[in-house]
Design a protein around this motif. Structure first.
Motif, PDB file in Angstrom:
ATOM      1  N   ARG A   1     -97.067   5.327 -17.098  1.00 40.83           N
ATOM      2  CA  ARG A   1     -96.159   5.913 -18.079  1.00 40.83           C
ATOM      3  C   ARG A   1     -96.529   5.466 -19.494  1.00 40.83           C
ATOM      4  O   ARG A   1     -96.413   6.261 -20.450  1.00 40.83           O
ATOM      5  N   GLN A   2     -96.968   4.225 -19.664  1.00 41.34           N
ATOM      6  CA  GLN A   2     -97.430   3.782 -20.973  1.00 41.34           C
ATOM      7  C   GLN A   2     -98.611   4.633 -21.441  1.00 41.34           C
ATOM      8  O   GLN A   2     -98.695   5.023 -22.612  1.00 41.34           O
TER       9      GLN A   2
ATOM     10  N   ARG B   1     -92.857  18.017 -20.954  1.00 44.32           N
ATOM     11  CA  ARG B   1     -93.472  16.964 -21.774  1.00 44.32           C
ATOM     12  C   ARG B   1     -92.614  16.659 -23.001  1.00 44.32           C
ATOM     13  O   ARG B   1     -92.488  15.503 -23.407  1.00 44.32           O
TER      14      ARG B   1
ATOM     15  N   TYR C   1     -99.264  11.388 -25.279  1.00 48.74           N
ATOM     16  CA  TYR C   1     -98.335  12.271 -25.991  1.00 48.74           C
ATOM     17  C   TYR C   1     -98.414  12.011 -27.492  1.00 48.74           C
ATOM     18  O   TYR C   1     -98.455  12.957 -28.300  1.00 48.74           O
ATOM     19  N   ARG C   2     -98.444  10.758 -27.871  1.00 51.55           N
ATOM     20  CA  ARG C   2     -98.489  10.411 -29.293  1.00 51.55           C
ATOM     21  C   ARG C   2     -99.752  10.954 -29.954  1.00 51.55           C
ATOM     22  O   ARG C   2     -99.706  11.530 -31.045  1.00 51.55           O
TER      23      ARG C   2
ATOM     24  N   ARG D   1     -91.247  13.082 -23.621  1.00 52.21           N
ATOM     25  CA  ARG D   1     -92.083  12.459 -24.660  1.00 52.21           C
ATOM     26  C   ARG D   1     -93.290  11.780 -24.027  1.00 52.21           C
ATOM     27  O   ARG D   1     -93.736  10.727 -24.450  1.00 52.21           O
ATOM     28  N   ARG D   2     -93.807  12.430 -22.991  1.00 53.24           N
ATOM     29  CA  ARG D   2     -95.001  11.910 -22.322  1.00 53.24           C
ATOM     30  C   ARG D   2     -95.905  13.087 -21.973  1.00 53.24           C
ATOM     31  O   ARG D   2     -95.418  14.177 -21.641  1.00 53.24           O
TER      32      ARG D   2
ATOM     33  N   THR E   1     -92.643  -3.371 -26.267  1.00 53.90           N
ATOM     34  CA  THR E   1     -93.013  -2.724 -25.011  1.00 53.90           C
ATOM     35  C   THR E   1     -92.035  -3.153 -23.926  1.00 53.90           C
ATOM     36  O   THR E   1     -91.576  -4.289 -23.914  1.00 53.90           O
TER      37      THR E   1
ATOM     38  N   GLN F   1     -99.285   7.698 -20.493  1.00 52.05           N
ATOM     39  CA  GLN F   1     -98.783   9.032 -20.789  1.00 52.05           C
ATOM     40  C   GLN F   1     -98.118   9.093 -22.165  1.00 52.05           C
ATOM     41  O   GLN F   1     -98.242  10.084 -22.887  1.00 52.05           O
ATOM     42  N   LYS F   2     -97.406   8.031 -22.518  1.00 50.55           N
ATOM     43  CA  LYS F   2     -96.776   7.980 -23.846  1.00 50.55           C
ATOM     44  C   LYS F   2     -97.833   7.926 -24.941  1.00 50.55           C
ATOM     45  O   LYS F   2     -97.677   8.558 -26.003  1.00 50.55           O
TER      46      LYS F   2
END
Length: 322
Positions: free
Chosen positions: A77-78, A99, A84-85, A103-104, A127, A80-81
């Motif tokens: 998930r980190q 998405r 996304y960023r 927010r991923r 984090t 994926q974030k």
């Protein structure tokens, strides 16, 4: 995800045996385009985590930066974030509802891939659980898993079925979803990512790396110089060639070789593509416009056998990454 270094026995069978070929499909089973399927993909990470138990193994470290595979669904998930960023907030990609809601950057492939991470142990603040920040990532999909789950992501843009059939005795590894957080886009982070990939292909006995590499923009006319340069100077020989899918094919040969300024063309190429070329990668026939990500994609084909020895030694960072 399993990380066994043993080859899949199914890949060693007699070539006369009829087999299914999932690699001609267009992003079949794993693709997750909508909200519901995206949420299902999130749930798939739990199954991924159940399979992912492995001893924590660092693949390399330089200072506070470490490269290794994701161990938990939370680490995926980190990643994926981060994607996304980089893709949606900094870049021009357009998120689907799933998405945007999460927010991923997530799709069904995340649940079957290994996720290579660069972590900064000096950037823990904020984090969850005080985990190290994920500042770089690559998504890795081995052929045996792709066969079992509907094919490679790349098959949604390029017809790679013939390429894989011609080299049925070799093991393919798909590289994708590469990104690095802006402050870390430097030589050290890239070296760590490539050291991790080198260690991974060695452990898993992979022979050929493939994937889609992106040029910013969806108007091929504006990309005429870099596309033509890749066509004339890096086009794959017939043995390693694969074409863009007919319905998505974009001509790359837009400027004659004699009219190309190689230095200017190289200047216009993204650093990732230039890095692949330095290693000896070939470029497929035809490009594909990806409107979702706001890019024009080319096919990268990189047989491990063509990587120059000096780079093999360079990425063998065991003694340098301590």
């Amino acid at each position: 995800m399993m990380t066994s270094s043993q080859r899949d026995p199914a890949m060693m069978r007699d070539s006369a045996t009829p087999t299914r070929n999932p690699f001609s499909r267009r992003r079949a089973a794993p693709a997750a385009p909508g909200l519901i399927s995206s949420l299902q993909a999130y749930g798939g990470l739990q199954a991924w985590a159940a399979r992912a138990h492995r001893p924590l193994q660092s693949l390399g470290r330089i200072g506070s930066l470490e490269v290794r595979l994701a161990q938990t669904a939370a680490e995926v998930r980190q990643a994926q974030k981060l994607r996304y960023r980089v893709f949606y907030q900094e870049g021009t990609a357009i998120p689907n509802p799933g998405r945007l809601f999460a927010r991923r950057d997530v799709d069904g492939y995340d649940a079957i891939c290994d996720h290579l991470l660069v972590l900064d142990h000096a950037a823990r603040e904020g984090t969850p659980g005080n985990r190290p920040a994920v500042v770089g990532t690559y998504r890795l999909l081995r052929q045996a898993l792709a066969e079992d789950h509907g094919g490679f992501y790349t098959a949604g843009e390029f017809d790679i079925s013939g390429l894989i059939e011609r080299h049925r005795n070799l093991q393919f590894l798909e590289l994708g979803r590469s990104c690095v957080l802006a402050p870390y886009r430097n030589k050290r982070t890239v070296e760590l990512l490539w050291h991790g990939i080198h260690a991974y292909i060695t452990q898993n006995r992979c022979d050929v790396m493939i994937g889609c590499a992106s040029l910013d923009g969806t108007e091929p006319k504006r990309l005429a110089l870099p596309l033509s340069f890749l066509h004339h100077y890096a086009r794959a020989p017939e043995e390693w060639r694969a074409q863009a899918l007919p319905e998505r094919y974009v001509e790359m040969n837009r400027i004659s070789k004699e009219s190309i300024d190689p230095k200017e063309a190289l200047r216009q190429l993204p650093p990732l593509v230039k890095g692949y070329l330095r290693l000896g990668a070939y470029i497929g026939d035809g490009a594909v416009v990806d409107h979702e990500f706001g890019t024009t994609d080319v096919l990268i084909v990189l047989p491990v056998s063509v990587i120059k020895q000096r780079y093999i030694e360079h990425f063998d960072l065991g003694r340098r990454a301590a």
